[in-house]
Scaffold this motif. Sequence first.
Motif, mmCIF file in Angstrom:
data_model
loop_
_atom_site.group_PDB
_atom_site.id
_atom_site.type_symbol
_atom_site.label_atom_id
_atom_site.label_comp_id
_atom_site.label_asym_id
_atom_site.label_seq_id
_atom_site.Cartn_x
_atom_site.Cartn_y
_atom_site.Cartn_z
ATOM 1 N N ARG A 1 -6.049 -0.526 3.461
ATOM 2 C CA ARG A 1 -5.211 -1.414 2.658
ATOM 3 C C ARG A 1 -5.798 -2.827 2.611
ATOM 4 N NH1 ARG A 1 -0.374 1.262 1.694
ATOM 5 N NH2 ARG A 1 -0.009 3.036 3.103
ATOM 6 N N LEU A 2 -6.340 -3.280 3.735
ATOM 7 C CA LEU A 2 -6.984 -4.595 3.756
ATOM 8 C C LEU A 2 -8.210 -4.627 2.849
ATOM 9 C CD1 LEU A 2 -6.751 -5.429 7.575
ATOM 10 C CD2 LEU A 2 -5.508 -6.564 5.727
ATOM 11 N N TRP B 1 -9.138 -9.521 10.550
ATOM 12 C CA TRP B 1 -8.000 -8.593 10.709
ATOM 13 C C TRP B 1 -8.486 -7.151 10.908
ATOM 14 C CZ3 TRP B 1 -4.767 -10.713 5.984
ATOM 15 C CH2 TRP B 1 -4.220 -11.950 6.344
ATOM 16 N N ILE B 2 -9.537 -6.780 10.185
ATOM 17 C CA ILE B 2 -10.083 -5.427 10.329
ATOM 18 C C ILE B 2 -10.634 -5.225 11.735
ATOM 19 C CG2 ILE B 2 -11.984 -3.918 9.591
ATOM 20 C CD1 ILE B 2 -11.524 -5.096 6.737
ATOM 21 N N ARG C 1 -7.497 -5.228 -0.716
ATOM 22 C CA ARG C 1 -7.218 -6.640 -1.005
ATOM 23 C C ARG C 1 -8.494 -7.465 -0.978
ATOM 24 N NH1 ARG C 1 -2.072 -7.580 3.103
ATOM 25 N NH2 ARG C 1 -0.716 -5.919 2.264
ATOM 26 N N MET C 2 -9.442 -7.058 -0.130
ATOM 27 C CA MET C 2 -10.656 -7.848 0.061
ATOM 28 C C MET C 2 -11.671 -7.624 -1.047
ATOM 29 S SD MET C 2 -13.162 -7.989 3.401
ATOM 30 C CE MET C 2 -14.106 -6.505 3.003
ATOM 31 N N LYS D 1 -7.847 -4.550 14.112
ATOM 32 C CA LYS D 1 -7.322 -3.187 14.015
ATOM 33 C C LYS D 1 -8.240 -2.196 14.721
ATOM 34 C CE LYS D 1 -4.395 -3.642 9.928
ATOM 35 N NZ LYS D 1 -3.158 -3.317 10.685
ATOM 36 N N TYR E 1 -10.079 -11.447 6.232
ATOM 37 C CA TYR E 1 -9.835 -10.002 6.183
ATOM 38 C C TYR E 1 -10.708 -9.251 7.194
ATOM 39 C CZ TYR E 1 -6.758 -10.117 2.101
ATOM 40 O OH TYR E 1 -5.687 -10.318 1.253
ATOM 41 N N GLY F 1 -4.444 1.039 7.709
ATOM 42 C CA GLY F 1 -4.294 -0.407 7.583
ATOM 43 C C GLY F 1 -5.595 -1.072 7.162
ATOM 44 N N ILE F 2 -6.699 -0.592 7.701
ATOM 45 C CA ILE F 2 -8.010 -1.108 7.295
ATOM 46 C C ILE F 2 -8.243 -0.839 5.815
ATOM 47 C CG2 ILE F 2 -10.504 -0.754 7.560
ATOM 48 C CD1 ILE F 2 -9.958 -0.299 10.570
#
Length: 237
Positions: free
Chosen positions: A104-105, A203-204, A108-109, A207, A200, A101-102
Amino acid sequence: MPRSVFDQELHTLQGQIVRLGTLVEQALIHALTALENRDRALCGQVIAEDVEIDTLRIEIEQQAFRLLTLQQPVGGRDLRLLTATITLVGDLERAGDGASGIARLLLRMFPLQEAKPLSEEQVALKDVLALGQEAQRVLHATVQAFATLDVQAARYYWQEDDVVDVRYHMIRHDLMTLLQGNHALPALKQDTLIMQRITYLLWIAHKLERMADHCGNVCERIVFIVEGDAEISSSDE
């Protein structure tokens, strides 16, 4: 199934669980390296490796159910190990999901980074990386505790989750402060995308905190396997 064969099967099962934890740790290390170096290729590798983690989790579960069915242990550590395996590998697999998940973020970042990060963002990035290193330390120690069924280490790192939580809440406070108007407006004048990148990072960090939570759950299962309970304080006191 003869006892000697059953013991060997249990040993193999335990080794597979350690391998699963090692794969998750490697995924986390790769994700943190990608964050530090802005490595998109490494992000793709982490995402691809998550398939192997998911597959291994299923194989371990199937093996545990097979041993339960064939041997039908009625009590003791063997039964606790087999029953705990189901939830334990689930936590490890979800920790692996955190690493992917990190990644994937990050994919995007990274496109949002147009210039050298502002000083506030550089500090935030260092803090998140430090949180990741702490989570990785807890994950590594948790896997080692399971490998030897070291209940004392399991109790210790069960509590270490609180250390990660404190660091996470400090980072979240600092990042949320950066998103507030009196801090955000001057930063936005220099870089219109900084608020998205800060979000972002937030969110990281979440996680990473959740990955440490899953390690705490694994440590709880280790205590259950060895002692038959899940109380954090008992024989040490």
